[in-house]
Design an enzyme around this catalytic site. Structure first.
Site, PDB file in Angstrom:
ATOM      1  N   HIS A  51       8.282   3.478  -1.384  1.00 47.67           N
ATOM      2  CA  HIS A  51       7.674   3.048  -0.120  1.00 47.67           C
ATOM      3  C   HIS A  51       8.562   2.006   0.552  1.00 47.67           C
ATOM      4  O   HIS A  51       9.276   1.247  -0.130  1.00 47.67           O
ATOM      5  CB  HIS A  51       6.286   2.449  -0.384  1.00 47.67           C
ATOM      6  CG  HIS A  51       5.250   3.450  -0.776  1.00 47.67           C
ATOM      7  ND1 HIS A  51       3.902   3.212  -0.687  1.00 47.67           N
ATOM      8  CD2 HIS A  51       5.381   4.725  -1.232  1.00 47.67           C
ATOM      9  CE1 HIS A  51       3.231   4.279  -1.090  1.00 47.67           C
ATOM     10  NE2 HIS A  51       4.110   5.212  -1.433  1.00 47.67           N
ATOM     11  N   GLU A  53       7.941  -0.845   1.846  1.00 49.37           N
ATOM     12  CA  GLU A  53       7.715  -2.242   1.441  1.00 49.37           C
ATOM     13  C   GLU A  53       8.469  -2.587   0.152  1.00 49.37           C
ATOM     14  O   GLU A  53       9.092  -3.654   0.043  1.00 49.37           O
ATOM     15  CB  GLU A  53       6.221  -2.512   1.206  1.00 49.37           C
ATOM     16  CG  GLU A  53       5.337  -2.320   2.421  1.00 49.37           C
ATOM     17  CD  GLU A  53       4.713  -0.932   2.469  1.00 49.37           C
ATOM     18  OE1 GLU A  53       5.435   0.073   2.244  1.00 49.37           O
ATOM     19  OE2 GLU A  53       3.503  -0.845   2.743  1.00 49.37           O
ATOM     20  N   CYS A  81      -0.501  -0.078   0.725  1.00 47.79           N
ATOM     21  CA  CYS A  81      -1.357   0.462  -0.336  1.00 47.79           C
ATOM     22  C   CYS A  81      -1.451  -0.566  -1.472  1.00 47.79           C
ATOM     23  O   CYS A  81      -0.824  -1.626  -1.412  1.00 47.79           O
ATOM     24  CB  CYS A  81      -0.747   1.768  -0.856  1.00 47.79           C
ATOM     25  SG  CYS A  81       0.812   1.488  -1.731  1.00 47.79           S
ATOM     26  N   CYS A  84       1.927  -1.607  -2.973  1.00 48.11           N
ATOM     27  CA  CYS A  84       2.729  -2.486  -2.115  1.00 48.11           C
ATOM     28  C   CYS A  84       2.079  -3.864  -1.979  1.00 48.11           C
ATOM     29  O   CYS A  84       2.785  -4.877  -1.910  1.00 48.11           O
ATOM     30  CB  CYS A  84       2.976  -1.808  -0.777  1.00 48.11           C
ATOM     31  SG  CYS A  84       4.049  -0.363  -0.986  1.00 48.11           S
TER      32      CYS A  84
END
Lengths: 156, 156
Positions: A51, A53, A81, A84
């Site tokens: 991801h 992040e 999420c 993260c």
């Protein structure tokens, strides 16, 4: 300032869309300067943990040569999420700004409320819905295109 | 079987302790075989996201060349934090077995209850306290040694 940095995160998200990745982008800012930028690479790396992040935090830590990003802010185009949110907390980021809400997986305010837990480990200021319209539009355009591509494949 | 795989995770945790890392180890098991093993590398990599679970999931995805670990089980010596619970859910692991409870950061049952959320994204079987005594002892011995090393440094 907030919009300037979210625009930089949006630019990253656009790069993701061009590569066929879900368009989410993020930047880490320190003392008014972007020190790291990244977008999702789940498809290209065949890894569902890549991801934006997590990647941008990795890059900021490498750049600053420290595992703690105190005093740094994270701008990301989509609500983080659980993974993260945890990464943001381990990294000791000071502030989080996100754009679009993620009703399905968002764990800041939409599902779990990670940063409202009583634990001081999750002590971070967060700001929601920064340039929400632009961030949401990029995502909905991407998924619309994806569905229409799928439809045209089926109808061939 | 459960104990055999947790013993493999404990072996990884011991390797972490030898390197001065918080002793947490993990393995991913598919069809009764360990396909990936890892331990924390936060200190050596100067990166607070390098938890055993994230590394072992990365390795399992690389090994199987897939971003989805359906049918795979994760054994880890300590209750996963929010970041690692999120990673476990993204990876679509089927079952989680953990050893020691983490009262401070654990997000399976101790703080947040990630896998009890109504979202089907967190649909995973989990089993707590597997070889808890051995997993806890390794951690408490490590922190006891760390404190005594610090004390002997101060008293020099």
């Amino acid at each position: 300032m907030k919009n300037e940095f979210m625009t930089a995160a949006l630019y990253e998200a656009e790069k993701a869309a061009e590569c066929g990745e879900v368009p989410v982008g993020a930047v880490v800012v320190k003392n008014g300067e972007v020190i790291a930028a990244a977008h999702n690479t789940c498809e290209v790396q065949c890894n569902s943990l890549r991801h934006a992040e997590v990647i941008v935090i990795d890059r900021a830590m490498s750049y600053l040569k420290t595992p703690r990003l105190d005093g740094c802010d994270l701008y990301v185009t989509l609500e983080p999420c659980a993974m993260c949110c945890g990464a943001i907390s381990h990294a000791r980021l000071s502030r989080l700004y996100f754009g679009a809400y993620d009703k399905e997986r968002g764990c800041v305010v939409s599902n779990l409320h990670c940063f409202d837990a009583p634990s001081p480990l999750f002590n971070i200021e967060y700001y929601c819905g920064i340039m929400e319209d632009e961030c949401s539009a990029l995502l909905s355009d991407f998924f619309k295109r994806l569905r229409s591509d799928k439809f045209s494949t089926f109808s061939k």
